[in-house]
Scaffold this motif. Structure first.
Motif, PDB file in Angstrom:
ATOM      1  N   CYS A  39       0.832  -1.192  -0.013  1.00  0.00           N
ATOM      2  CA  CYS A  39      -0.042  -0.015  -0.058  1.00  0.00           C
ATOM      3  C   CYS A  39       0.787   1.246   0.088  1.00  0.00           C
ATOM      4  N   CYS A  40       0.368   2.355  -0.009  1.00  0.00           N
ATOM      5  CA  CYS A  40       0.963   3.604   0.138  1.00  0.00           C
ATOM      6  C   CYS A  40       0.638   4.397   1.421  1.00  0.00           C
ATOM      7  N   PHE A  41       1.381   5.411   1.655  1.00  0.00           N
ATOM      8  CA  PHE A  41       0.900   6.277   3.012  1.00  0.00           C
ATOM      9  C   PHE A  41      -0.215   6.938   2.651  1.00  0.00           C
ATOM     10  N   ILE A  42      -1.396   6.274   3.221  1.00  0.00           N
ATOM     11  CA  ILE A  42      -2.797   6.649   2.940  1.00  0.00           C
ATOM     12  C   ILE A  42      -3.144   8.032   3.285  1.00  0.00           C
ATOM     13  N   PRO A  43      -3.024   8.381   4.750  1.00  0.00           N
ATOM     14  CA  PRO A  43      -3.817   9.546   5.282  1.00  0.00           C
ATOM     15  C   PRO A  43      -2.948  10.825   4.470  1.00  0.00           C
ATOM     16  N   GLY A  44      -3.150  11.579   3.354  1.00  0.00           N
ATOM     17  CA  GLY A  44      -2.571  12.603   2.765  1.00  0.00           C
ATOM     18  C   GLY A  44      -3.009  13.941   3.656  1.00  0.00           C
ATOM     19  N   LYS A  45      -4.052  13.777   4.299  1.00  0.00           N
ATOM     20  CA  LYS A  45      -4.389  15.195   5.168  1.00  0.00           C
ATOM     21  C   LYS A  45      -3.518  15.221   6.441  1.00  0.00           C
ATOM     22  N   VAL A  46      -3.039  13.915   6.969  1.00  0.00           N
ATOM     23  CA  VAL A  46      -2.065  14.306   8.057  1.00  0.00           C
ATOM     24  C   VAL A  46      -0.709  14.782   7.642  1.00  0.00           C
ATOM     25  N   ILE A  47      -0.443  14.528   6.303  1.00  0.00           N
ATOM     26  CA  ILE A  47       0.866  15.158   5.831  1.00  0.00           C
ATOM     27  C   ILE A  47       0.622  16.805   5.623  1.00  0.00           C
ATOM     28  N   ASP A  48      -0.605  16.978   5.209  1.00  0.00           N
ATOM     29  CA  ASP A  48      -0.918  18.563   4.998  1.00  0.00           C
ATOM     30  C   ASP A  48      -1.063  19.295   6.390  1.00  0.00           C
ATOM     31  N   GLU A  49      -1.424  18.716   7.511  1.00  0.00           N
ATOM     32  CA  GLU A  49      -1.549  19.225   8.803  1.00  0.00           C
ATOM     33  C   GLU A  49      -0.137  19.377   9.473  1.00  0.00           C
ATOM     34  N   ILE A  50       0.715  18.060   9.038  1.00  0.00           N
ATOM     35  CA  ILE A  50       2.113  18.235   9.518  1.00  0.00           C
ATOM     36  C   ILE A  50       2.864  19.504   8.911  1.00  0.00           C
ATOM     37  N   TYR A  51       2.656  19.529   7.737  1.00  0.00           N
ATOM     38  CA  TYR A  51       3.122  21.061   6.943  1.00  0.00           C
ATOM     39  C   TYR A  51       2.672  22.111   7.516  1.00  0.00           C
TER      40      TYR A  51
END
Length: 297
Positions: free
Chosen positions: A95-107
């Motif tokens: 699979c891939c790193f699914i939660p892309g919203k978490v990446i946006d929140e960390i940024y």
């Protein structure tokens, strides 16, 4: 006429499946690269903040970048949890790193830390990140991991290894070799484990330093208490001596007053009466002075 129509519809479906697979691969690659990039960006921000902080832990608490360091430390903990949850299956190409919203929140949190001189407290800034990351990890563990475990290398041949031996042949030997080669850890996993060990070691050293500082403070406080006990003992001794003196003076005053009363009643006005009165007044004054001195102390 029906055959060409069917062929056209089949060709369209195959073309759409190819496009969806390509889009899926592109999106997976972007999400995986996004997580790795946000990790590198966090490491860069943390290095910049640590370079400006003092070395002593007691001075760091009162520094202007103390909240920045707390927020970055909490983000590091959250990144390590996400890494342990997802990257095992990402490295296995399941699979891939699914939660892309978490990446946006960390940024968003990292940019807020870099652009703000006096940020809010860590729990206020990281509330949204903790909520969405916790939900993403819980959903991944409950809904997706059971499906991915079936696709892990070795799950199809585990029954063969535990039960009856497989039919001998080149295909069975090849699948077994592929299984053991895939089970070996990759360099990326080894480097991540080394980084986690380094961070844990740094945390242990900080805790040891704090424990040593607390021990020195406790020893200093015990020494101060011993000094105070010694002073209190000396003061009690001085007060006891003063009380003995006061009792002696009161006894002498009583004797002088009794003798003065006896002489005045026996012989009206004699020559010794002024001297005795003078002694009585002096004794009274000394008694008053001693009482004032005791009240002051």
């Amino acid at each position: 006429m029906e055959a060409p129509g069917r062929i056209g519809r089949g060709a369209g479906m195959s073309l759409s499946l190819e496009v969806c697979k390509r889009m899926d691969l592109v999106c997976q690659r972007m999400l995986n690269q996004g997580f790795l990039k946000v990790e590198r960006y966090h490491n860069l921000c943390q290095k910049q903040v640590k370079a400006q902080l003092p070395r002593r832990e007691s001075e760091r608490r009162n520094h202007s970048l103390a909240r920045h360091a707390d927020i970055l430390a909490a983000v590091e903990t959250r990144l390590s949890l996400l890494n342990m949850t997802f990257m095992k299956y990402v490295d296995s190409n399941l699979c891939c790193f699914i939660p892309g919203k978490v990446i946006d929140e960390i940024y968003r949190v990292l940019r807020y830390v870099n652009s703000t001189r006096a940020p809010q407290r860590a729990h206020e800034v990281l509330q949204e990140l903790r909520d969405i990351s916790s939900m993403a990890m819980e959903y991944f563990d409950e809904k997706i991991v059971p499906i991915l475990k079936r696709k892990l290398p070795g799950s199809d041949v585990s029954g063969r290894l535990m039960g009856s031996p497989p039919v001998p042949g080149p295909s069975a030997a090849l699948t077994t070799m592929q299984l053991f080669s895939k089970q070996n850890p990759s360099r990326q996993e080894v480097t991540k484990l080394q980084q986690q060990v380094k961070t844990n070691g740094a945390g242990v050293t900080v805790l040891r330093r704090e424990i040593s500082e607390l021990r020195t403070k406790v020893q200093e406080q015990q020494k101060q208490l011993q000094d105070q006990d010694q002073k209190l003992l000396e003061q009690t001794q001085i007060i006891g001596e003063q009380n003995a003196r006061l009792a002696e003076l009161e006894r002498k005053l009583r004797e002088v007053m009794e003798s003065a009363v006896g002489t005045s009643s026996g012989s009206g006005q004699s020559e010794e009466s002024p001297r005795k009165r003078r002694k009585a007044t002096e004794a009274i004054d000394s008694l008053r002075k001693s009482k004032r001195l005791r009240n002051r102390k």
